[in-house]
Design a protein around this motif. Structure first.
Motif, PDB file in Angstrom:
ATOM      1  N   GLN A 147       0.994  -1.265   0.093  1.00 14.41           N
ATOM      2  CA  GLN A 147       0.033   0.043   0.002  1.00 14.41           C
ATOM      3  C   GLN A 147       0.884   1.352   0.083  1.00 14.41           C
ATOM      4  O   GLN A 147       0.470   2.274  -0.625  1.00 14.41           O
ATOM      5  N   TYR A 148       1.937   1.060   0.543  1.00 18.70           N
ATOM      6  CA  TYR A 148       2.919   2.442   0.897  1.00 18.70           C
ATOM      7  C   TYR A 148       3.434   2.676  -0.475  1.00 18.70           C
ATOM      8  O   TYR A 148       3.418   3.878  -1.060  1.00 18.70           O
ATOM      9  N   ASP A 184       2.454   1.560  -3.463  1.00 19.72           N
ATOM     10  CA  ASP A 184       1.406   1.776  -4.334  1.00 19.72           C
ATOM     11  C   ASP A 184       1.159   3.188  -4.285  1.00 19.72           C
ATOM     12  O   ASP A 184       0.985   4.078  -5.502  1.00 19.72           O
ATOM     13  N   LYS A 185       0.935   3.650  -3.045  1.00 23.60           N
ATOM     14  CA  LYS A 185       0.586   5.298  -2.936  1.00 23.60           C
ATOM     15  C   LYS A 185       1.781   6.216  -3.611  1.00 23.60           C
ATOM     16  O   LYS A 185       1.427   7.100  -4.347  1.00 23.60           O
ATOM     17  N   ARG A 186       3.083   5.850  -3.227  1.00 21.54           N
ATOM     18  CA  ARG A 186       3.925   6.615  -3.916  1.00 21.54           C
ATOM     19  C   ARG A 186       4.108   6.500  -5.502  1.00 21.54           C
ATOM     20  O   ARG A 186       4.266   7.586  -6.025  1.00 21.54           O
ATOM     21  N   GLU A 244       1.401   6.286  -7.189  1.00 19.63           N
ATOM     22  CA  GLU A 244       0.168   7.271  -7.600  1.00 19.63           C
ATOM     23  C   GLU A 244       0.788   8.552  -7.493  1.00 19.63           C
ATOM     24  O   GLU A 244       0.127   9.638  -8.313  1.00 19.63           O
ATOM     25  N   VAL A 245       1.199   8.997  -6.525  1.00 13.46           N
ATOM     26  CA  VAL A 245       1.860  10.392  -6.341  1.00 13.46           C
ATOM     27  C   VAL A 245       2.879  10.844  -7.179  1.00 13.46           C
ATOM     28  O   VAL A 245       2.873  12.014  -7.624  1.00 13.46           O
ATOM     29  N   SER A 297       4.286  -4.133  -5.699  1.00 11.96           N
ATOM     30  CA  SER A 297       3.469  -2.837  -6.035  1.00 11.96           C
ATOM     31  C   SER A 297       3.340  -2.742  -7.411  1.00 11.96           C
ATOM     32  O   SER A 297       4.013  -2.799  -8.314  1.00 11.96           O
ATOM     33  N   ARG A 325       1.077  -0.925  -9.123  1.00 18.64           N
ATOM     34  CA  ARG A 325       1.395   0.437  -9.706  1.00 18.64           C
ATOM     35  C   ARG A 325       2.856   0.751 -10.063  1.00 18.64           C
ATOM     36  O   ARG A 325       2.906   1.410 -11.105  1.00 18.64           O
TER      37      ARG A 325
END
Length: 221
Positions: A8-9, A11-13, A15-16, A77, A79
């Motif tokens: 999740q960490y 994937d979020k990075r 995404e950002v 990840s 993403r």
């Protein structure tokens, strides 16, 4: 942090930050490119090799190897893997302790900035050793436990970056246990551009060494 939380960490990075090296959580871009240039330069010219980037993130580290080699990238990840695929890596979502590749597939296995995030690092190294072909190279890069700088930062920055650090002789012993020889080190002294190379795992000057790479050649049975 558990694997799901790390997924999740990152994937979020991704995404950002998108395809930026910041998605892989490096200190800054200058630090990343300096580290990459020194490490790939240490390996020398590589052509027509089967290469695995284990924990590849967005694929920025191994991207320069894509043109002349077949580079595989695995990460949890998805993403991040989307960006790695755009860089030309052959990607798959894999558990680093249970890769889907055949034994002895790769001429070179890279694992850059990953094992400090993983509790079961010995299981990861065992699996990376399995997929390295006899005569092939395994290269691991991680944080240096005996670094003065790391010790100070750990007091003030309570983040996942310092969950686990390693001594050079510790990883050397593990690589030898899994059939590697000709062990060498690349010692990195961030924020300085200076690096040192050799087969000695420790001297007094290495209190200033912030991270290091270790590589070895897998023995022929």
């Amino acid at each position: 942090m558990a694997n799901l939380s790390w997924k999740q960490y990152f994937d979020k990075r991704a995404e950002v930050h998108g395809a930026s090296v910041q998605s892989s959580d490096y200190y800054n871009e200058e630090s990343f490119f300096l580290q990459r240039n020194h490490t790939l330069g240490w390996l020398g010219e590589l052509h027509d090799k089967e290469i695995l980037d284990a924990g590849c993130g967005v694929g920025a580290f191994s991207e320069p190897l894509v043109g002349s080699n077949t580079v595989y990238g695995v990460d949890f990840s998805e993403r991040s893997l989307a960006f790695a695929a755009e860089r030309g890596l052959r990607t798959s979502s894999d558990d680093l302790t249970a890769l889907h590749f055949d034994e002895g597939k790769f001429d070179l296995v890279l694992c850059i900035g990953v094992i400090q995030l993983i509790e079961q690092y010995r299981a990861v190294i065992k699996e990376l050793a399995r997929v390295t072909k006899p005569g092939g190279t395994l290269l691991i890069e991680t944080l240096h436990r005996r670094s003065w700088q790391r010790k100070v930062l750990r007091l003030f920055e309570k983040t996942k970056k310092f969950d686990r650090m390693y001594a050079m002789d510790e990883l050397k012993k593990v690589l030898i246990e899994h059939g590697f020889e000709h062990i060498e080190f690349l010692k990195i002294y961030h924020p300085f551009s200076y690096v040192s190379k050799g087969n000695a795992e420790w001297n007094v000057h290495d209190r200033l060494c912030t991270s290091f790479a270790i590589k070895g050649s897998k023995k022929h049975v």
